[in-house]
Design a protein around this motif. Structure first.
Motif, PDB file in Angstrom:
ATOM      1  N   ILE A   1       0.835  -1.202   0.000  1.00  0.00           N
ATOM      2  CA  ILE A   1       0.000   0.000   0.000  1.00  0.00           C
ATOM      3  C   ILE A   1       0.868   1.249   0.000  1.00  0.00           C
ATOM      4  CG2 ILE A   1      -1.702   1.320   1.307  1.00  0.00           C
ATOM      5  CD1 ILE A   1      -2.724  -1.201  -0.249  1.00  0.00           C
ATOM      6  N   ALA A   2       1.986   1.218   0.697  1.00  0.00           N
ATOM      7  CA  ALA A   2       2.906   2.358   0.670  1.00  0.00           C
ATOM      8  C   ALA A   2       3.414   2.593  -0.748  1.00  0.00           C
ATOM      9  CB  ALA A   2       4.078   2.104   1.620  1.00  0.00           C
TER      10      ALA A   2
ATOM     11  N   ILE B   1     -12.683   5.819   5.658  1.00  0.00           N
ATOM     12  CA  ILE B   1     -12.991   4.890   4.567  1.00  0.00           C
ATOM     13  C   ILE B   1     -13.226   3.507   5.164  1.00  0.00           C
ATOM     14  CG2 ILE B   1     -12.225   3.988   2.337  1.00  0.00           C
ATOM     15  CD1 ILE B   1     -10.039   6.293   2.482  1.00  0.00           C
ATOM     16  N   ALA B   2     -14.329   2.883   4.776  1.00  0.00           N
ATOM     17  CA  ALA B   2     -14.691   1.572   5.334  1.00  0.00           C
ATOM     18  C   ALA B   2     -14.046   0.456   4.521  1.00  0.00           C
ATOM     19  CB  ALA B   2     -16.205   1.412   5.366  1.00  0.00           C
ATOM     20  N   PHE B   3     -12.781   0.199   4.790  1.00  0.00           N
ATOM     21  CA  PHE B   3     -12.101  -0.889   4.109  1.00  0.00           C
ATOM     22  C   PHE B   3     -12.476  -2.232   4.750  1.00  0.00           C
ATOM     23  CE2 PHE B   3      -8.742   2.425   3.012  1.00  0.00           C
ATOM     24  CZ  PHE B   3      -9.166   2.521   1.689  1.00  0.00           C
ATOM     25  N   PRO B   4     -12.443  -3.330   3.977  1.00  0.00           N
ATOM     26  CA  PRO B   4     -12.901  -4.635   4.487  1.00  0.00           C
ATOM     27  C   PRO B   4     -11.968  -5.250   5.533  1.00  0.00           C
ATOM     28  CG  PRO B   4     -11.924  -4.876   2.307  1.00  0.00           C
ATOM     29  CD  PRO B   4     -12.024  -3.402   2.554  1.00  0.00           C
ATOM     30  N   ARG B   5     -12.567  -6.091   6.389  1.00  0.00           N
ATOM     31  CA  ARG B   5     -11.833  -6.867   7.386  1.00  0.00           C
ATOM     32  C   ARG B   5     -11.872  -8.325   6.953  1.00  0.00           C
ATOM     33  NH1 ARG B   5     -11.983  -1.463   8.582  1.00  0.00           N
ATOM     34  NH2 ARG B   5     -11.692  -1.033  10.821  1.00  0.00           N
ATOM     35  N   GLY B   6     -10.746  -8.846   6.503  1.00  0.00           N
ATOM     36  CA  GLY B   6     -10.713 -10.203   5.957  1.00  0.00           C
ATOM     37  C   GLY B   6     -10.891 -11.295   6.996  1.00  0.00           C
ATOM     38  N   LEU B   7     -11.585 -12.360   6.609  1.00  0.00           N
ATOM     39  CA  LEU B   7     -11.793 -13.560   7.429  1.00  0.00           C
ATOM     40  C   LEU B   7     -12.363 -13.260   8.814  1.00  0.00           C
ATOM     41  CD1 LEU B   7      -8.658 -15.811   6.683  1.00  0.00           C
ATOM     42  CD2 LEU B   7     -10.896 -15.796   5.575  1.00  0.00           C
TER      43      LEU B   7
ATOM     44  N   PHE C   1      -4.930 -10.647   4.196  1.00  0.00           N
ATOM     45  CA  PHE C   1      -4.813  -9.219   3.916  1.00  0.00           C
ATOM     46  C   PHE C   1      -4.739  -8.913   2.423  1.00  0.00           C
ATOM     47  CE2 PHE C   1      -2.955  -9.772   8.202  1.00  0.00           C
ATOM     48  CZ  PHE C   1      -3.869  -8.987   8.903  1.00  0.00           C
ATOM     49  N   SER C   2      -4.826  -9.947   1.593  1.00  0.00           N
ATOM     50  CA  SER C   2      -4.761  -9.735   0.154  1.00  0.00           C
ATOM     51  C   SER C   2      -5.985  -8.966  -0.352  1.00  0.00           C
ATOM     52  CB  SER C   2      -4.654 -11.077  -0.570  1.00  0.00           C
ATOM     53  OG  SER C   2      -4.589 -10.894  -1.957  1.00  0.00           O
ATOM     54  N   GLY C   3      -7.167  -9.343   0.139  1.00  0.00           N
ATOM     55  CA  GLY C   3      -8.389  -8.655  -0.271  1.00  0.00           C
ATOM     56  C   GLY C   3      -8.392  -7.203   0.157  1.00  0.00           C
ATOM     57  N   LEU C   4      -7.912  -6.951   1.375  1.00  0.00           N
ATOM     58  CA  LEU C   4      -7.821  -5.571   1.868  1.00  0.00           C
ATOM     59  C   LEU C   4      -6.868  -4.771   0.992  1.00  0.00           C
ATOM     60  CD1 LEU C   4      -8.088  -3.270   3.939  1.00  0.00           C
ATOM     61  CD2 LEU C   4      -6.299  -4.404   5.284  1.00  0.00           C
ATOM     62  N   LYS C   5      -5.717  -5.351   0.687  1.00  0.00           N
ATOM     63  CA  LYS C   5      -4.724  -4.676  -0.146  1.00  0.00           C
ATOM     64  C   LYS C   5      -5.324  -4.303  -1.497  1.00  0.00           C
ATOM     65  CE  LYS C   5      -2.494  -7.187  -2.706  1.00  0.00           C
ATOM     66  NZ  LYS C   5      -1.734  -8.356  -3.213  1.00  0.00           N
ATOM     67  N   THR C   6      -6.056  -5.251  -2.098  1.00  0.00           N
ATOM     68  CA  THR C   6      -6.677  -4.997  -3.401  1.00  0.00           C
ATOM     69  C   THR C   6      -7.749  -3.918  -3.305  1.00  0.00           C
ATOM     70  OG1 THR C   6      -6.281  -7.285  -4.082  1.00  0.00           O
ATOM     71  CG2 THR C   6      -7.943  -6.054  -5.311  1.00  0.00           C
ATOM     72  N   ALA C   7      -8.544  -3.958  -2.243  1.00  0.00           N
ATOM     73  CA  ALA C   7      -9.612  -2.968  -2.061  1.00  0.00           C
ATOM     74  C   ALA C   7      -9.030  -1.563  -1.916  1.00  0.00           C
ATOM     75  CB  ALA C   7     -10.443  -3.323  -0.835  1.00  0.00           C
ATOM     76  N   VAL C   8      -7.960  -1.432  -1.158  1.00  0.00           N
ATOM     77  CA  VAL C   8      -7.323  -0.122  -0.974  1.00  0.00           C
ATOM     78  C   VAL C   8      -6.730   0.367  -2.291  1.00  0.00           C
ATOM     79  CG1 VAL C   8      -5.508   1.149   0.229  1.00  0.00           C
ATOM     80  CG2 VAL C   8      -6.837  -0.584   1.454  1.00  0.00           C
ATOM     81  N   ALA C   9      -6.040  -0.516  -3.006  1.00  0.00           N
ATOM     82  CA  ALA C   9      -5.423  -0.129  -4.279  1.00  0.00           C
ATOM     83  C   ALA C   9      -6.478   0.323  -5.293  1.00  0.00           C
ATOM     84  CB  ALA C   9      -4.622  -1.302  -4.835  1.00  0.00           C
ATOM     85  N   ARG C  10      -7.599  -0.397  -5.360  1.00  0.00           N
ATOM     86  CA  ARG C  10      -8.667  -0.018  -6.306  1.00  0.00           C
ATOM     87  C   ARG C  10      -9.314   1.305  -5.911  1.00  0.00           C
ATOM     88  NH1 ARG C  10     -11.545  -5.958  -7.382  1.00  0.00           N
ATOM     89  NH2 ARG C  10      -9.949  -6.713  -8.857  1.00  0.00           N
ATOM     90  N   TRP C  11      -9.454   1.536  -4.613  1.00  0.00           N
ATOM     91  CA  TRP C  11     -10.037   2.802  -4.138  1.00  0.00           C
ATOM     92  C   TRP C  11      -9.147   3.967  -4.566  1.00  0.00           C
ATOM     93  CZ3 TRP C  11      -9.310   7.158  -1.282  1.00  0.00           C
ATOM     94  CH2 TRP C  11     -10.449   7.810  -0.784  1.00  0.00           C
TER      95      TRP C  11
END
Length: 367
Positions: free
Chosen positions: A173-174, A199-205, A217-227
């Motif tokens: 993310i950095a 921002i309401a980012f997802p909490r995985g599992l 944390f892969s889904g969170l990483k993807t969600a942040v990058a897409r945002w």
């Protein structure tokens, strides 16, 4: 103090050349040579670069640690080294150095586990570990929940990341935010000036049917990058501080929630947090709040002892000596995937039987 084992520890699992010297549970020296600046231009650790940096830094760092501790090599009771897990080439440099010093000095050699060392280092700050201890280890390569009833022989995995580790997600993310490498410290700094609820980012599992103690944390990483990409595509300015704070909150929320749950489920009243991400200021604050609410005592070493260092290896080595665990054999090798269920790599000799060490050291090559 004189009857407590004096052990030198060597850590080279990634990009830090760490050498620590411990007497019992007292830290005498903690010397570190980091190659992080050499990796920054690549945006991540380059294994070959790390290995070469360890090779160049090893002898000077050992000599610095000995000088800092004010001890002579011949006074050591053992040499401990990270045998795994980690980068294979980097581990081999440390293992080779440890074997050389141990052979030359006629001292026992202890190949120990990197993750178990991260747990044991807390003894240097807060005294002997309670048994059992629940440990949350979070770093660039690991996100694990571990239960240990004996740090030298019994470490049981409760849960682990199924994809990206927490520290790895911080780095990625950095990079997306153009904040440089490593990502953990810089995101922590920016997050202090941001809104963690922006921002309401997802909490995985964290669903009712998801594994209770595993992390993702892969889904969170993807969600942040897409945002971030969506904001840039719309020509809007990315609120870096709010993104950093919201992302960080999502990570530490999941980490602390699962760790406290594991303590409750197992009836353990102590939680230890270690690894590089344990230096994160928000993780420390939220963990303290949730542990206090649950009646759990939190143990977190000071930030310098959370990142990779030789002190943690020396601490576990000293515990091995104190408990009479068998030394490793001279054919000890690096194991990049050494399981955490193996806190150390024992030799084929029985406990207390170090004849192979003394035989090799009849003529002290170091003196």
């Amino acid at each position: 103090m004189t009857d407590e084992p004096l052990v030198l520890g060597i850590e080279t699992s990634c990009d830090e050349t760490g050498v620590g010297i411990v007497r019992g549970t007292t830290l005498l020296a903690d010397a570190v040579a980091s190659s992080v600046d050499e990796h920054a231009r690549f945006g991540g650790v380059v294994p070959e670069v790390a290995s070469r940096a360890h090779l160049e830094a090893m002898v000077p760092t050992i000599e610095r640690a000995l000088k800092e501790a004010g001890v002579s090599p011949k006074d050591l009771d053992g040499i401990a080294v990270t045998a795994g897990p980690g980068l294979a080439g980097a581990l081999l440099v440390g293992v080779s150095a440890a074997k050389t010093y141990a052979y030359a000095l006629g001292k026992p050699l202890y190949g120990v586990n990197h993750l178990a060392s991260h747990i044991c280092v807390d003894q240097l700050e807060h005294g002997p570990l309670p048994e059992p201890t629940m440990a949350l280890l979070v770093s660039g390569g690991h996100s694990s929940l571990l239960l240990s009833s004996d740090i030298t022989s019994d470490v049981r995995p409760m849960g682990a990341t199924i994809d990206d580790a927490a520290g790895e997600a911080f780095d990625k993310i950095a990079r997306v935010l153009n904040l440089g490498f490593p990502g953990g410290p810089v995101i922590d700094r920016y997050a202090r000036e941001g809104d963690p609820s922006a921002i309401a980012f997802p909490r995985g599992l964290t669903g009712s049917r998801d594994p209770a103690y595993d992390f993702s944390f892969s889904g969170l990483k993807t969600a942040v990058a897409r945002w971030i990409e969506a904001k840039r595509a719309a020509g809007e300015e990315v609120p870096v501080r709010d993104v950093a704070a919201s992302f960080q909150e999502a990570v530490v929320d999941v980490l602390t929630r699962k760790a406290v749950r594991a303590c409750r489920d197992e009836g353990v009243d102590h939680l230890m947090i270690g690894g590089g991400v344990a230096a994160n200021s928000r993780l420390r604050v939220l963990a303290q709040e949730r542990c206090e609410a649950a009646g759990i005592r939190l143990r977190v070493p000071r930030p310098k002892l959370c990142t990779d260092n030789g002190a943690m290896v020396a601490a576990l080595g000293a515990e091995m000596v104190a408990r009479g665990r068998s030394a490793s054999d001279w054919d000890l090798s690096a194991d990049s995937s050494l399981p955490v269920t193996d806190p150390h790599v024992p030799g084929r000799a029985h406990d207390h039987d170090h004849n192979h060490v003394h035989e090799a050291g009849k003529d002290n090559l170091y003196s």
